[in-house]
Scaffold this motif. Structure first.
Motif, mmCIF file in Angstrom:
data_model
loop_
_atom_site.group_PDB
_atom_site.id
_atom_site.type_symbol
_atom_site.label_atom_id
_atom_site.label_comp_id
_atom_site.label_asym_id
_atom_site.label_seq_id
_atom_site.Cartn_x
_atom_site.Cartn_y
_atom_site.Cartn_z
ATOM 1 N N ALA A 229 -8.670 30.917 0.822
ATOM 2 C CA ALA A 229 -7.400 30.530 1.274
ATOM 3 C C ALA A 229 -6.716 29.058 1.020
ATOM 4 C CB ALA A 229 -7.572 30.233 2.810
ATOM 5 N N ILE A 230 -7.593 28.348 0.216
ATOM 6 C CA ILE A 230 -6.795 27.062 0.026
ATOM 7 C C ILE A 230 -6.205 27.195 -1.425
ATOM 8 C CG2 ILE A 230 -7.165 24.581 -0.347
ATOM 9 C CD1 ILE A 230 -9.508 24.609 1.581
ATOM 10 N N ILE A 231 -7.145 27.458 -2.592
ATOM 11 C CA ILE A 231 -6.491 27.435 -3.633
ATOM 12 C C ILE A 231 -5.741 28.774 -4.179
ATOM 13 C CG2 ILE A 231 -7.108 27.504 -6.150
ATOM 14 C CD1 ILE A 231 -9.517 25.796 -5.856
ATOM 15 N N GLY A 232 -4.600 28.430 -4.503
ATOM 16 C CA GLY A 232 -3.568 29.788 -4.757
ATOM 17 C C GLY A 232 -2.114 29.069 -4.742
ATOM 18 N N THR A 233 -1.646 29.407 -3.517
ATOM 19 C CA THR A 233 -0.217 28.933 -3.410
ATOM 20 C C THR A 233 0.143 27.647 -3.757
ATOM 21 O OG1 THR A 233 -0.178 30.721 -1.756
ATOM 22 C CG2 THR A 233 1.690 29.348 -2.118
ATOM 23 N N GLY A 234 -0.867 26.905 -3.312
ATOM 24 C CA GLY A 234 -0.580 25.346 -3.533
ATOM 25 C C GLY A 234 -0.520 25.011 -4.881
ATOM 26 N N ILE A 235 -1.581 25.468 -5.832
ATOM 27 C CA ILE A 235 -1.349 25.206 -7.329
ATOM 28 C C ILE A 235 -0.474 25.857 -8.080
ATOM 29 C CG2 ILE A 235 -3.071 25.664 -9.270
ATOM 30 C CD1 ILE A 235 -5.258 24.229 -8.037
ATOM 31 N N PHE A 236 -0.463 27.454 -7.591
ATOM 32 C CA PHE A 236 0.496 28.187 -8.620
ATOM 33 C C PHE A 236 1.793 28.198 -8.220
ATOM 34 C CE2 PHE A 236 -3.847 30.041 -8.941
ATOM 35 C CZ PHE A 236 -4.077 29.620 -10.312
ATOM 36 N N VAL A 237 2.210 27.751 -7.152
ATOM 37 C CA VAL A 237 3.812 27.873 -6.416
ATOM 38 C C VAL A 237 4.158 26.340 -6.090
ATOM 39 C CG1 VAL A 237 5.087 29.012 -4.990
ATOM 40 C CG2 VAL A 237 3.281 30.368 -5.957
ATOM 41 N N LEU A 238 3.661 25.900 -5.231
ATOM 42 C CA LEU A 238 4.056 24.678 -4.336
ATOM 43 C C LEU A 238 4.270 23.461 -5.188
ATOM 44 C CD1 LEU A 238 2.773 25.350 -0.560
ATOM 45 C CD2 LEU A 238 5.290 25.910 -1.725
ATOM 46 N N ILE A 239 3.485 23.385 -6.062
ATOM 47 C CA ILE A 239 3.477 22.315 -7.043
ATOM 48 C C ILE A 239 4.597 22.155 -7.718
ATOM 49 C CG2 ILE A 239 2.678 21.574 -9.473
ATOM 50 C CD1 ILE A 239 0.043 22.011 -8.686
ATOM 51 N N GLY A 240 5.420 23.335 -8.098
ATOM 52 C CA GLY A 240 6.594 23.297 -8.774
ATOM 53 C C GLY A 240 7.973 22.934 -7.691
ATOM 54 N N VAL A 241 7.917 23.334 -6.450
ATOM 55 C CA VAL A 241 8.817 22.961 -5.527
ATOM 56 C C VAL A 241 8.812 21.511 -5.359
ATOM 57 C CG1 VAL A 241 9.876 23.453 -3.240
ATOM 58 C CG2 VAL A 241 8.780 25.324 -4.511
ATOM 59 N N GLU B 265 12.408 19.772 -14.642
ATOM 60 C CA GLU B 265 12.481 21.083 -15.893
ATOM 61 C C GLU B 265 11.453 21.888 -15.485
ATOM 62 O OE1 GLU B 265 12.746 20.099 -19.785
ATOM 63 O OE2 GLU B 265 14.114 18.394 -19.643
ATOM 64 N N ILE B 266 10.485 21.626 -14.356
ATOM 65 C CA ILE B 266 9.436 22.570 -13.853
ATOM 66 C C ILE B 266 9.924 23.852 -13.234
ATOM 67 C CG2 ILE B 266 7.479 23.026 -12.415
ATOM 68 C CD1 ILE B 266 6.787 19.965 -12.658
ATOM 69 N N ASN B 267 9.601 25.078 -13.779
ATOM 70 C CA ASN B 267 10.004 26.229 -13.256
ATOM 71 C C ASN B 267 9.341 26.392 -11.639
ATOM 72 O OD1 ASN B 267 9.111 29.288 -12.531
ATOM 73 N ND2 ASN B 267 10.804 29.180 -14.140
ATOM 74 N N ILE B 268 10.258 26.340 -10.733
ATOM 75 C CA ILE B 268 9.902 26.618 -9.186
ATOM 76 C C ILE B 268 9.137 27.620 -8.857
ATOM 77 C CG2 ILE B 268 10.717 26.645 -6.952
ATOM 78 C CD1 ILE B 268 13.071 24.815 -7.551
ATOM 79 N N ASP B 269 9.491 28.798 -9.487
ATOM 80 C CA ASP B 269 8.715 29.822 -9.289
ATOM 81 C C ASP B 269 7.472 30.240 -9.584
ATOM 82 O OD1 ASP B 269 10.934 31.072 -7.358
ATOM 83 O OD2 ASP B 269 12.105 31.818 -9.130
ATOM 84 N N ALA B 270 7.023 29.941 -10.848
ATOM 85 C CA ALA B 270 5.754 30.329 -11.584
ATOM 86 C C ALA B 270 5.646 28.805 -12.515
ATOM 87 C CB ALA B 270 5.940 31.265 -12.296
ATOM 88 N N PRO B 271 5.434 27.678 -11.783
ATOM 89 C CA PRO B 271 5.156 26.531 -12.512
ATOM 90 C C PRO B 271 4.212 26.497 -13.508
ATOM 91 C CG PRO B 271 4.507 26.332 -10.342
ATOM 92 C CD PRO B 271 5.105 27.556 -10.384
ATOM 93 N N VAL B 272 2.887 26.925 -13.204
ATOM 94 C CA VAL B 272 1.874 26.521 -14.111
ATOM 95 C C VAL B 272 2.012 27.506 -15.344
ATOM 96 C CG1 VAL B 272 -0.576 26.741 -14.299
ATOM 97 C CG2 VAL B 272 0.401 26.096 -12.285
ATOM 98 N N SER B 273 2.013 28.691 -15.142
ATOM 99 C CA SER B 273 2.119 29.673 -16.355
ATOM 100 C C SER B 273 3.474 29.257 -17.263
ATOM 101 C CB SER B 273 2.391 31.085 -15.968
ATOM 102 O OG SER B 273 3.710 31.441 -15.099
#
Length: 494
Positions: free
Chosen positions: A39-51, A312-320
């Motif tokens: 539940a924890i690892i997912g949206t925070g790392i893969f999405v919200l870091i960018g926003v 310049e971080i991509n908000i929708d898919a910042p990590v990839s």
């Protein structure tokens, strides 16, 4: 009105889980920890870091994760004490019923509906972005009319704008698939989640190890371009500078936004009734999953902001996209695939938790039992409420924007954490004799610190979130006085 403050005896709560209308106790400490990490690892790392990095905190988003994690540790310890005392479905709702009375329990239950359902919609939204990013590698795409929500939130103007799309089709489809899995059973759901967790933890470690080789320290300057504060009270800025849209920005404002990334740990307590040895296993699951995820979050945030300038971080898919930017196309492929797996497990746990809240409220007569309290004869799952949850999440995930959903979830979750921390103080005072297999250390510092840090983050959210929370709670209180209060099992017994 007096009846609305009656408390539910601990003995009655414990008797309920021994009845026929109970859930299967099949989850051990590893499965529970896996649910928490899922539940924890997912949206925070893969999405919200960018926003959070782009709009709120810059490279200092790593500090935002640390602040949010600290608030969660205080709340997690309080959850662990309650979950070991009262190992039944319902989480903070059940704890409030035993300590603060029925009306407060209803408010928290209604608030948890907001937390889990809207969180699920947010996660479905993030899943859609990564899915489309992944198939884009192969030159495929979703038609523009079905690629995103019809509305988006513009942080520069603080206004909603039209996107030209009709609805987010991938978000709707993944919610439908998860709903079918959840109706079938907790064992299947847990096994599926564990597989997803293994994949995404491996991907997160890859991001940290590989990404650290492409870090440019110059990208961390300035480290906190929006400042270290961002504290507001009901939308009125107290410390820091406002952003372009007038909303608070800074480390605290970033923490208030990415707090969403941590809410998974409290979902473990909603599965206490399905734990084999809840008095021992639930505290282990809550605390261990939170510590592991906090460390990973800070590490990933540090690496990503070192690889790409924050603006310049991509908000929708910042990590990839960070790995594509440094020329690692193969890593883009693997990370996108891992993100899909990771976010899928988050969605599964969020949607797994919501019907358990409904079940606890229906058992007490506060919601219709024939719908929200119905347990499938074969699968032993709350199937009707699971399907209703799926429909609600699909509608929200398909129509509402990510930024709006994330902040709406956060204020509801923080409110629930404040109540749980306060309830521990009340329970220690009123029922010191109650058996506590796990005790919150350093009383009363930990629960008081939990209350203060959660309130601090609540105050750091934009004013509109307070308005939305109050409107939601007013709707809930109206339903309680017109339905719940008159059908309450506790009131009938008296």
């Amino acid at each position: 009105m007096k009846n609305s403050f009656r408390k539910k005896p601990l003995s009655q709560l414990l008797d309920e889980v021994n009845g026929e209308n109970r859930l299967n106790r099949i989850l051990g400490p590893v499965a529970l920890t896996s649910l928490g990490v899922g539940a924890i690892i997912g949206t925070g790392i893969f999405v919200l870091i960018g926003v959070a990095a782009h709009d709120k905190a810059g490279p200092a988003v790593s500090l935002s994760f640390a602040v949010a994690g600290l608030a969660c540790i205080f709340a997690a310890l309080c959850y662990a004490e309650f979950a070991s005392m009262v190992p039944v479905a319902g989480s903070a709702y059940t704890y409030a019923y035993a300590t603060l009375g029925e009306l407060f329990a209803w408010i928290i239950g209604w608030d948890l509906i907001l937390e889990y359902a809207v969180a699920s919609a947010t996660v479905a939204h993030g899943w859609s972005h990564y899915f489309q990013d992944f198939i884009g590698i192969f030159g495929l795409g979703v038609p523009a009319a079905f690629s995103r929500a019809p509305l988006d939130f513009d942080p520069e103007t603080g206004m909603l704008v039209l996107t030209g799309s009709l609805f987010d089709l991938p978000a709707v489809l993944i919610v439908g698939i998860i709903t079918v899995i959840l109706v079938k059973g907790i064992r299947e759901s847990s096994g599926f989640n564990t597989a997803m967790v293994i994949i995404k933890v491996a991907i997160v470690l890859l991001v940290i190890v590989l990404g650290s080789q492409y870090v440019d320290p110059a990208n961390w300057q300035p480290f906190a371009p929006f400042g270290y504060s961002g504290l507001s009270v009901f939308g009125h800025l107290v410390l820091g500078e406002p952003g372009l849209g007038g909303a608070p920005v800074g480390v605290l404002a970033g923490a208030a936004m990415i707090f969403f990334a941590y809410i998974g740990f409290d979902s473990i307590s909603t599965h206490a009734e399905e734990a084999r040895n809840p008095q021992k296993d639930i505290p282990i699951g809550i605390i261990s999953s939170l510590i592991v995820c906090t460390v990973l979050y800070i590490a990933v945030a540090t690496v990503i902001t070192g690889m790409v300038p924050y603006n310049e971080i991509n908000i929708d898919a910042p990590v990839s996209h960070a790995f594509s930017r440094v020329g690692l196309g193969w890593a883009h492929f693997i990370i996108s695939l891992g993100a899909i797996a990771g976010i899928t497990s988050v969605l599964l746990v969020m949607m797994l938790s919501q019907p358990r809240i409904f079940l606890a409220m229906a058992r007490d007569g506060l919601l219709p039992k024939n719908i929200f309290g119905a347990i499938h004869e074969k699968f032993r799952t709350p199937w009707k409420s699971t399907i209703l949850t799926g429909i609600f999440v699909a509608v929200m995930g398909g129509l509402l924007p990510l930024r709006l959903l994330a902040e709406l979830v956060n204020i509801g979750t923080l409110f629930a954490f404040v109540v749980v921390c306060a309830a521990v103080l009340i329970m220690r005072r009123k029922h010191p004799e109650a058996e506590r297999p796990f005790k919150v250390p350093f009383m009363p510092f930990v629960p008081i610190a939990g209350i203060l840090t959660c309130l601090l983050l609540m105050f750091s959210l934009p004013a509109e979130n307070w308005i939305r929370l109050l409107v939601w709670l007013l709707i809930g209180i109206t339903i309680y006085f017109f339905y719940g209060r008159h059908h309450s099992e506790l009131n009938k017994a008296h």
